[in-house]
Design a protein around this motif. Structure first.
Motif, mmCIF file in Angstrom:
data_model
loop_
_atom_site.group_PDB
_atom_site.id
_atom_site.type_symbol
_atom_site.label_atom_id
_atom_site.label_comp_id
_atom_site.label_asym_id
_atom_site.label_seq_id
_atom_site.Cartn_x
_atom_site.Cartn_y
_atom_site.Cartn_z
ATOM 1 N N ASN A 90 -6.966 -4.200 10.465
ATOM 2 C CA ASN A 90 -7.119 -3.055 8.909
ATOM 3 C C ASN A 90 -7.079 -1.463 9.280
ATOM 4 O OD1 ASN A 90 -6.461 -4.219 6.579
ATOM 5 N ND2 ASN A 90 -7.758 -5.558 6.201
ATOM 6 N N ARG A 104 6.075 2.550 7.115
ATOM 7 C CA ARG A 104 7.108 3.317 6.595
ATOM 8 C C ARG A 104 7.959 4.303 6.826
ATOM 9 N NH1 ARG A 104 3.536 4.537 1.383
ATOM 10 N NH2 ARG A 104 4.896 4.993 -0.020
ATOM 11 N N THR A 125 0.929 -0.357 8.814
ATOM 12 C CA THR A 125 1.656 -0.250 7.580
ATOM 13 C C THR A 125 2.261 1.493 7.708
ATOM 14 O OG1 THR A 125 0.494 -1.860 5.922
ATOM 15 C CG2 THR A 125 1.846 0.301 4.875
ATOM 16 N N TYR A 157 -2.986 11.641 6.867
ATOM 17 C CA TYR A 157 -3.855 12.295 4.990
ATOM 18 C C TYR A 157 -4.308 13.000 5.360
ATOM 19 C CZ TYR A 157 -0.731 7.466 5.140
ATOM 20 O OH TYR A 157 0.254 6.410 5.103
ATOM 21 N N GLU A 214 5.344 -7.911 1.961
ATOM 22 C CA GLU A 214 4.219 -9.022 2.478
ATOM 23 C C GLU A 214 4.563 -9.787 0.691
ATOM 24 O OE1 GLU A 214 0.301 -8.405 1.357
ATOM 25 O OE2 GLU A 214 0.760 -6.890 2.965
#
Ligand code: ADP
Ligand code: ADP
Length: 219
Positions: free
Chosen positions: A36, A45, A41, A11, A80
């Motif tokens: 985390n 994705r 995720t 990113y 979730e």
């Protein structure tokens, strides 16, 4: 069933996946664990083709899911605690979802029975506990009987007693050998009890792969 090879995803300058590879075999229950921000995720994705990797390759059922959108039908996804419209009943939510997916309406009854929610199916979502909403989410992912299930933190934020019920359901899913499951979790108890194999991810890298016993020996 799932092969992820050397995926890189950034990113901007921030690297979220750094040459990550993993494999889920037929009937296997695999957990992806990590703190985390580790990249869980992002990986999910990419598997759901919501996002393209910068580098590397994904194969699902031997096909590139970005080229063959049909593959998407073979994947059930449990997020979730989803935000369902509160005044629809559990049954209506599932009927709507079946319609959108082009799945036969008879599937609704089957999946409601699987998650043991037949008795609550005609109550509105607003009357459900988090655990019950989660069971509807699991039921939704099973519509059309997909061969792959991807579950993002299926036990997050659920009170212990309902969490127990979710765990029971996960166990029931594990026993279906025609379904391959990839679960992300913070809940080490679930991971230990359910996983055939564990992938540990840290700062975008897969830092450990092995069975629960291997993990206990190592850490
Ligand atoms: P996890 O699910 O394990 O918490 P994520 O895949 O959400 O990890 O995030 C991996 C890394 O990428 C983290 O450092 C996170 O802050 C960053 N990240 C995730 N999404 C974005 C985004 N849309 N824009 C910028 N950075 C992001
Ligand atoms: P989780 O730990 O469940 O992955 P996060 O709180 O890390 O959840 O991320 C929630 C959402 O925010 C994700 O869609 C992720 O892509 C996005 N996100 C995470 N980190 C960043 C970031 N540094 N910049 C922009 N978006 C981010």
């Amino acid at each position: 069933m799932i092969i992820v090879s050397n995926i890189v995803k950034k990113y901007g300058n921030k690297i979220a996946l750094d040459n990550a590879s993993l494999e889920v075999k037929k009937g296997e229950f695999v957990s992806l664990i990590g703190p985390n921000g580790a990249g869980k995720t992002t990986l999910i994705r990419i598997l759901l083709t919501l996002m393209k990797p910068d580098k590397g390759e994904v194969q699902i059922l031997g096909e590139n899911p970005f080229r063959n959108k049909r593959i998407f039908k073979e994947i059930g996804y449990v997020q979730e605690i989803p935000n369902y419209p509160p005044f629809l009943t559990g049954r209506q939510v599932l009927e709507l979802s079946a319609k959108i997916r082009g799945v036969d309406k008879s599937e609704v009854k089957r999946v409601l029975e699987f998650v043991e929610m037949e008795n609550y199916a005609n109550n509105p979502i607003i009357k459900y506990s988090k655990g019950m909403v989660q069971r509807i989410a699991i039921a939704e992912s099973l519509l059309g009987n997909p061969s792959i299930l991807i579950m993002d933190e299926p036990n997050m934020g659920i009170d212990p007693i309902f969490s127990l019920k979710t765990r029971e359901l996960l166990n029931k899913l594990k026993r279906k050998d025609n379904v391959s499951i990839l679960m992300t979790s913070h809940e080490l108890e679930d991971v230990k009890k359910l996983s055939d194999r564990i992938f540990m991810i840290y700062k975008g890298k897969i830092v450990f792969t092995g069975t629960v016993e291997d993990m206990v020996k190592k850490f």
